[in-house]
Design a protein around this motif. Structure first.
Motif, PDB file in Angstrom:
ATOM      1  N   GLU A   1       0.861  -1.179   0.000  1.00  0.00           N
ATOM      2  CA  GLU A   1       0.000   0.000   0.000  1.00  0.00           C
ATOM      3  C   GLU A   1       0.901   1.234   0.000  1.00  0.00           C
ATOM      4  O   GLU A   1       1.582   1.508   0.979  1.00  0.00           O
TER       5      GLU A   1
ATOM      6  N   GLN B   1     -10.505   2.944  -3.180  1.00  0.00           N
ATOM      7  CA  GLN B   1      -9.375   2.257  -3.799  1.00  0.00           C
ATOM      8  C   GLN B   1      -8.331   1.817  -2.771  1.00  0.00           C
ATOM      9  O   GLN B   1      -7.785   0.738  -2.857  1.00  0.00           O
ATOM     10  N   ASP B   2      -8.044   2.667  -1.789  1.00  0.00           N
ATOM     11  CA  ASP B   2      -6.923   2.407  -0.886  1.00  0.00           C
ATOM     12  C   ASP B   2      -7.421   2.203   0.541  1.00  0.00           C
ATOM     13  O   ASP B   2      -7.613   3.151   1.278  1.00  0.00           O
ATOM     14  N   PRO B   3      -7.641   0.929   0.938  1.00  0.00           N
ATOM     15  CA  PRO B   3      -8.224   0.700   2.260  1.00  0.00           C
ATOM     16  C   PRO B   3      -7.354   1.264   3.378  1.00  0.00           C
ATOM     17  O   PRO B   3      -7.846   1.629   4.435  1.00  0.00           O
TER      18      PRO B   3
ATOM     19  N   GLN C   1      -8.672  -5.031   2.573  1.00  0.00           N
ATOM     20  CA  GLN C   1      -9.532  -4.752   1.433  1.00  0.00           C
ATOM     21  C   GLN C   1     -10.892  -5.430   1.605  1.00  0.00           C
ATOM     22  O   GLN C   1     -11.935  -4.875   1.287  1.00  0.00           O
TER      23      GLN C   1
ATOM     24  N   PRO D   1     -11.910  -2.965  -6.344  1.00  0.00           N
ATOM     25  CA  PRO D   1     -12.160  -3.752  -5.129  1.00  0.00           C
ATOM     26  C   PRO D   1     -11.365  -5.038  -5.060  1.00  0.00           C
ATOM     27  O   PRO D   1     -11.164  -5.573  -3.982  1.00  0.00           O
TER      28      PRO D   1
END
Ligand SMILES: Nc1ncnc2c1ncn2[C@@H]1O[C@H](COP(=O)(O)OP(=O)(O)OP(=O)(O)O)[C@@H](O)[C@H]1O
Ligand SMILES: Nc1ncnc2c1ncn2[C@@H]1O[C@H](COP(=O)(O)OP(=O)(O)OP(=O)(O)O)[C@@H](O)[C@H]1O
Ligand SMILES: [Mg+2]
Ligand SMILES: [Mg+2]
Lengths: 279, 262
Positions: A95, B93-95, B159, B179
């Motif tokens: 991430e 988009q970006d957990p 996610q 997702p």
């Protein structure tokens, strides 16, 4: 030739309850080799990578041995480990926001990594940063360099992090899902760059990905993790053409999304492999 | 009347002429019908996330109008967005940046059930524990993760928490931004099967952003391909997949990585 990285009986536990999530894994990475690491979500791929980098959270307990270029890393103080990061080894995080400071333009962050290990004037550093940003396929490197992370798209951030990891040409590059947020055309650009950079310096790579096709394009050997264990390792051909563990067989079979008619139920690994102790 | 109407929408970040200025979405119009499954694919930076943020009124168009269920939802005060907020859920988009790091997973997942806007709409599950167990199971997470914090999970687990959270209040419309891109193939298959079942059982309307055309082809009936803020191509997904008209779509299809094992 002695391996660049040698991991022996690595165990990782978390928290007061000492929950063990990696159960004594061993593997080696030769200089210049690319090793793919695939496996189930939650199986311990990222924490294994973080252990090598010395970046696990404070509530983690690590035992076993991690030798990098002959040097034992387990038990090393962060003050001794920090200088190795970015220089001898670097990591592309799953991430991107893990690696980016939200309060600083990204170009300065890439430059900081560069200046940490090299004595360059700021003008030279800026030029080098713009060059690397262009190499990872960013069309407008000047704007991206001056942007804060939140003003970039997901794929733009991910490429900034790739640029950061490559800029010092380290001996070991760990990539944790480096192309998941990228469309396939940009993914191809980034993989080609990675391929060329690794070749240029003869660097080794531990490449974590859930995309078996991507792994097959970049790696020579593959490790398969399941529930904190390495259940299978071998050459690309062995793993893909003649997988022995039922989990690996399921993984290979489920990877072919295009082989299923649209709208049909997709096969899952459970069709091939039943976890012990799970319903 | 369509469920969603996006009418000549443009979004420019920064002032024209300044170096930071970007035309992220450039005169996009589209309509989404009840029960439709629309895929949005396209180049990184082409404006996909910006578009869905505007459709959920988290960002505002520089010009143009967005309507949901007949009501204008662009440039409206939060208190006037009841219909949108109670019917539409967004998976970011970006957990890592969308999940509150100080909340436990159980509270994150059930938070939408506590929202006042949702409670007044009536059809929301009332037994929170039961619903929590149900949605966690549907994304293949053990109930014990409910007591953990987001940073104590793997990327794919995080996610799935984001997906579970969006499903908790049984939304009419699910908008999901990439997702499944961080999920391993098996969990990806499971989540896509789940979405397919929801569409079949409840007539869920789905808008899914993905960089992966094979994923879109599998779950969506129609697709738009974006590039440089504009719609480059649109049509039934099978047709776009089989017979792409624009050069960029052809390139997208050609660059899908294939197995290379010798
Ligand atoms: N800081 C932490 N505290 C407690 N448990 C953790 C922590 N970080 C990870 N875990 C747990 O350790 C296990 C391994 O996590 P890891 O992130 O290595 O998975 P992964 O193989 O990278 O999965 P993914 O493909 O989903 O990213 C998971 O069960 C996760 O929930
Ligand atoms: N808050 C912001 N301020 C300034 N520019 C922004 C902002 N958010 C996005 N942008 C820019 O707008 C463009 C579109 O971004 P967006 O996030 O919508 O792309 P995307 O299609 O979702 O890409 P990806 O596939 O990489 O996620 C990009 O060039 C991005 O740098
Ligand atoms: Mg991971
Ligand atoms: Mg996006």
């Amino acid at each position: 030739m002695s391996p660049l990285l040698e991991v022996t009986d690595l165990r990782i536990l978390f928290g007061r309850s000492r929950r063990e999530v990696v159960h004594g894994v061993s593997f080696a990475l030769e200089p210049g080799q690319r090793l793919g690491l695939i496996g189930e979500s939650g199986s311990g791929k990222t924490v294994t990578a973080l252990a090598i980098m010395g970046l696990l959270a404070d509530n983690a307990y690590v035992s076993g041995s991690i030798r990098l270029a002959g040097r034992e890393l387990v038990g090393l103080r962060d003050r001794d480990l920090a200088p190795l990061r970015g220089d001898l080894m670097s990591m592309v995080f799953q991430e991107p926001m893990t690696a980016l400071d939200p309060t600083m333009p990204v170009g300065r962050q890439v430059a900081e990594v560069l200046l940490l290990h090299q004595n360059l004037g700021h003008g030279v550093a800026r030029g080098r940063v713009l060059e690397v940003l262009a190499e990872v396929g960013l069309e407008d490197p000047e704007r991206v360099a001056d942007a804060y992370p939140h003003a970039l798209s997901g794929g733009q951030r991910q490429r900034v992090v790739v640029a950061m990891a490559l800029i010092n040409r380290p001996d070991l590059v760990i990539c944790d899902e480096p192309t998941t947020a990228l469309d396939v055309t940009v993914q191809a650009t980034v993989l080609n760059l990675l391929d060329a950079e690794l070749d240029a310096v003869g660097a080794s790579c531990l490449f974590i990905s859930h995309d078996l096709a991507v792994v097959s394009q970049l790696c020579e050997r593959v490790l398969v993790m399941l529930d904190g264990d390495i259940v299978e390792q071998g050459t690309l051909a062995q793993i893909f053409n003649a997988p022995t563990h039922p989990y690996t067989r399921g993984l290979v079979a489920t990877a072919r999304l295009d082989a299923v008619a649209p709208g049909e139920r997709l096969p899952t690994v459970e069709d091939f492999y039943q976890h012990p102790g799970r319903p | 009347m369509s469920l969603y109407e996006v009418d000549h929408v443009t979004r420019r970040y920064g002032r024209v002429g300044t170096s930071g200025s970007v035309l992220a979405v450039d005169d996009v119009s589209l309509a989404v019908e009840q029960g439709q499954r629309l895929g949005i694919v396209g180049e990184s930076g082409s404006g996909k996330s910006t578009l869905v943020r505007m459709m959920t009124a988290l960002d505002q168009p520089t010009s143009g109008v967005i309507r949901f269920d007949g009501d204008v939802v662009s440039h409206r005060a939060e208190r006037d967005l009841g219909g949108l907020r109670s019917s539409v859920q967004l998976v970011f988009q970006d957990p890592r940046s969308s999940l509150n790091p100080r909340m436990r997973v159980g509270d994150i997942v059930t938070e939408p059930l506590r929202s006042r806007l949702l409670r007044v709409s009536g059809h929301v599950p009332t037994d929170h524990r039961a619903r929590l167990a149900e949605v966690l199971e549907s994304v293949d997470l053990p109930l014990e993760v409910a007591d953990r914090f987001p940073h104590e999970l793997s990327g794919g687990q995080r996610q799935r928490v984001a997906i579970a959270r969006a499903l908790t209040p049984k939304p009419q419309v699910l908008i999901a931004d990439e997702p499944v891109s961080a999920l391993d193939v098996s969990v990806r298959a499971q989540v896509l099967n789940l979405v397919r079942d929801l569409v079949a059982a409840h007539g869920l309307t789905l808008i899914m952003v993905s960089h992966d055309l094979t994923v879109v082809r599998h779950v969506c009936d129609s697709v738009i391909v974006m590039r440089h803020g504009r719609i480059e191509e649109q049509g039934p997904s099978e047709q776009v997949y089989r017979d792409p008209q624009s050069a960029y779509t052809r390139e997208l299809l050609a660059s899908i990585p294939t197995f290379r094992v010798t």
